[in-house]
Design a protein around this motif. Sequence first.
Motif, mmCIF file in Angstrom:
data_model
loop_
_atom_site.group_PDB
_atom_site.id
_atom_site.type_symbol
_atom_site.label_atom_id
_atom_site.label_comp_id
_atom_site.label_asym_id
_atom_site.label_seq_id
_atom_site.Cartn_x
_atom_site.Cartn_y
_atom_site.Cartn_z
ATOM 1 N N ARG A 209 3.144 -0.149 14.261
ATOM 2 C CA ARG A 209 2.579 -0.036 12.906
ATOM 3 C C ARG A 209 3.407 0.917 12.055
ATOM 4 O O ARG A 209 3.656 0.661 10.876
ATOM 5 C CB ARG A 209 1.122 0.420 12.986
ATOM 6 C CG ARG A 209 0.155 -0.658 13.421
ATOM 7 C CD ARG A 209 -1.292 -0.227 13.240
ATOM 8 N NE ARG A 209 -1.652 0.871 14.133
ATOM 9 C CZ ARG A 209 -2.076 0.721 15.382
ATOM 10 N NH1 ARG A 209 -2.171 -0.486 15.908
ATOM 11 N NH2 ARG A 209 -2.403 1.767 16.112
ATOM 12 N N GLY B 47 5.502 -0.107 8.738
ATOM 13 C CA GLY B 47 5.320 0.616 7.485
ATOM 14 C C GLY B 47 6.646 1.091 6.911
ATOM 15 O O GLY B 47 6.872 1.026 5.698
ATOM 16 N N GLY C 117 2.975 0.513 0.918
ATOM 17 C CA GLY C 117 1.609 0.668 1.408
ATOM 18 C C GLY C 117 0.734 -0.515 1.053
ATOM 19 O O GLY C 117 -0.097 -0.954 1.863
ATOM 20 N N SER D 14 1.607 -3.380 3.369
ATOM 21 C CA SER D 14 1.157 -3.057 4.725
ATOM 22 C C SER D 14 -0.347 -3.238 4.845
ATOM 23 O O SER D 14 -0.858 -3.667 5.890
ATOM 24 C CB SER D 14 1.540 -1.608 5.086
ATOM 25 O OG SER D 14 2.947 -1.459 5.159
ATOM 26 N N ASP D 15 -1.073 -2.925 3.777
ATOM 27 C CA ASP D 15 -2.528 -3.096 3.781
ATOM 28 C C ASP D 15 -2.938 -4.552 3.979
ATOM 29 O O ASP D 15 -4.041 -4.831 4.464
ATOM 30 C CB ASP D 15 -3.112 -2.589 2.461
ATOM 31 C CG ASP D 15 -3.521 -1.129 2.530
ATOM 32 O OD1 ASP D 15 -3.325 -0.503 3.587
ATOM 33 O OD2 ASP D 15 -4.035 -0.609 1.524
ATOM 34 N N ALA E 88 -5.229 4.249 3.714
ATOM 35 C CA ALA E 88 -4.014 5.057 3.849
ATOM 36 C C ALA E 88 -3.619 5.677 2.515
ATOM 37 O O ALA E 88 -3.139 6.820 2.466
ATOM 38 C CB ALA E 88 -2.879 4.203 4.407
ATOM 39 N N ALA F 210 -5.816 8.664 1.958
ATOM 40 C CA ALA F 210 -5.389 9.739 2.855
ATOM 41 C C ALA F 210 -4.120 10.402 2.335
ATOM 42 O O ALA F 210 -3.979 11.633 2.370
ATOM 43 C CB ALA F 210 -5.170 9.193 4.262
ATOM 44 N N GLY F 211 -3.183 9.590 1.827
ATOM 45 C CA GLY F 211 -1.965 10.148 1.244
ATOM 46 C C GLY F 211 -2.261 10.972 0.010
ATOM 47 O O GLY F 211 -1.661 12.044 -0.198
ATOM 48 N N GLN G 275 4.584 10.746 -2.427
ATOM 49 C CA GLN G 275 3.145 10.543 -2.326
ATOM 50 C C GLN G 275 2.418 10.743 -3.658
ATOM 51 O O GLN G 275 1.514 9.979 -3.994
ATOM 52 C CB GLN G 275 2.559 11.474 -1.254
ATOM 53 C CG GLN G 275 3.031 11.179 0.155
ATOM 54 C CD GLN G 275 2.521 9.853 0.681
ATOM 55 O OE1 GLN G 275 1.606 9.258 0.130
ATOM 56 N NE2 GLN G 275 3.119 9.376 1.756
ATOM 57 N N ALA H 49 -12.819 5.584 10.200
ATOM 58 C CA ALA H 49 -12.052 6.433 9.285
ATOM 59 C C ALA H 49 -12.977 7.315 8.455
ATOM 60 O O ALA H 49 -12.648 8.469 8.140
ATOM 61 C CB ALA H 49 -11.183 5.572 8.368
#
Length: 626
Positions: free
Chosen positions: A306, A310, A345, A348-349, A360, A363-364, A400, A587
């Motif tokens: 993963r 990414g 991202g 990837s989602d 994610a 979180a970032g 980010q 999560a």
Amino acid sequence: MRVVLGFVFAISALGADIPPAFRLPAQARPSGYELELTIVPRRSEFRGVARIAIEVTERTRTLWLNAKGLNVLRASLDAGSGRETVNTTAFDEFLKLDFAQEIGPGAARLEIEYTGELSDKRNNGLYRKQSGGDWYAFTTFTPIEARRAFPCFDEPAYKAPWRVVLHVEQADVAVSNGRMVNERNEPAGMKRVEFAGTKPLPSEVVAIAVGPFDVVDAGEAGVNRVPVRILAPRGRGREAAGARSATPEILARLEQYTAIPYPWDKLDHVAVLDMPYGAVENPGLITYRDAILLSKPERDTGERQRGMRGTIAHELAHQWFGNLVTQAWWDDVWLSEGFATWLGGKVSDMELPAFERSIAAVAGRSAIMKLDSAAGTRPVRLQINSRAEMEQVYGGIVYQKGAAILNMLEQWVGPEAFQRGLRTYLTDHALATATTGDLVAALSRESRMDVGAVMRSFLDQPRFPVVHAAADCSIESEDAARWIVPVCVHGDDGSGQCTTLAPGHRRAEVSACPAWIWPNRGGAGYFRVQFEPALLEQVVNKGWGQLTAPEKLSVIDDTADAVLSHRMEPRGALELLPAMARDPLPAVSNAVYRLLLSMIANAAPQDRAACDEAIRQILAGGGRRR
């Protein structure tokens, strides 16, 4: 008068020998490069010939190029009246070219023959590394190290097409950005490898690799069916099994989102033995640290794969944002790195179930807000005027925070309008350069909203605003004098109202106030929500089941910030944590547990009992939501 004129002449002559402070003077620009390099990785020196077609913009007897650590053997100029020898002088990062007579304006052609060090101690420029008795040569030019491999205009705005020819040993594999078009043997066990010319590229993403690689065929990808390969150090081709299947799915999603086919004619992923970054997005020749790209199948894990996918998604997103459209100067490097983080991202989602997407990103956002709140933090856009300042060109704020700002803008203007704006931006500036102003123009045109003031207020200053929210549905910014804050609300009536808080309009109220609101729809706002305890109680007890996972995480994150910064009494949060901890998504529940552990570690004596009660209810499955 003679004395004065002589003095002026002396000052002028002296000034001509002073190299540029950092940026090249605007005397000329390249229109095309031809590089011919002889690279034998087991040797500590390489040879090169750089032929540079230039457009001279003013009359001059002197030109400056970037070059570092190169030994020029000869140089010549053809400005239309025949070839003449050029005198050269090296000044650290620069190469001065002196002509016998003035040239320009107009077309000219430079040819420079030189040698350079093929170091095994560095991991930037053109360098070599050894593994298992084999020697390999790699390049890592970003951000300003191409000048170690060839004289050039080593700035992002000087995009030009490149043609590369490599002379290497016959046993070695040689690759560059373009596809190989011709290979023939030469005397003394050497061979000549010629590559197709590229579309315009900045020097920082020109790339070369030479060595006894295992070449793993990974099929074709994209609407144009470009060939995909993985290059691994000799004997490690089997470690590319996990990487073989990654490219087609990711590339297809990026082509669909941008509505532009992959812009280059082939795609090699190269495992590099040592480099200063995790990966570099060179068009057609993406380089990765070997530990990111390769893994022995019997030891591989889903988590590592993963992470690898990414990274591949990030580097492939760069093929549009950074390579197809390049930032005009380093103050706008977020147009490359922030976009690759955000779009990588997003694609990837797409591999995740819908209820796990954007977790994610939140979180970032949470992680970078902690960094962005520290003393001495920098803004996303930063003036760069020296090599020392280039040390700050990359970093979490650019990656980010840049991505978080894009996520917020997408939520505010709407995903469809945002996507149209990005497609316009890419189409209008394809194979050229762009600025933040160009992005603002495209997004504003397609969304019919003025995004410039919002974007600049978040990009051009550090930290972030605080939005106050109350149970009566009032929303207010305490920082409206500094930020223009886009706020989008999620309420129990399905309302998706958006507004901007700014000077003269720092307070807003949600019309037809519902039973609960959360003023950070999608968890995408790059701001803290400071809320009344009554609002938090409404959200948890009445609205929790209607919030998305990213919104729940933003509630938890803002609660943690309020409690740990002593802006909220711990007991009010502790009473609600058991209900939040019952969330079925790991999560979310794990974020609640982390908050509880932080509160326990920092609890005052009078709050110990409330902590114990929260733990008891969580263990018993207690806590109610109405």
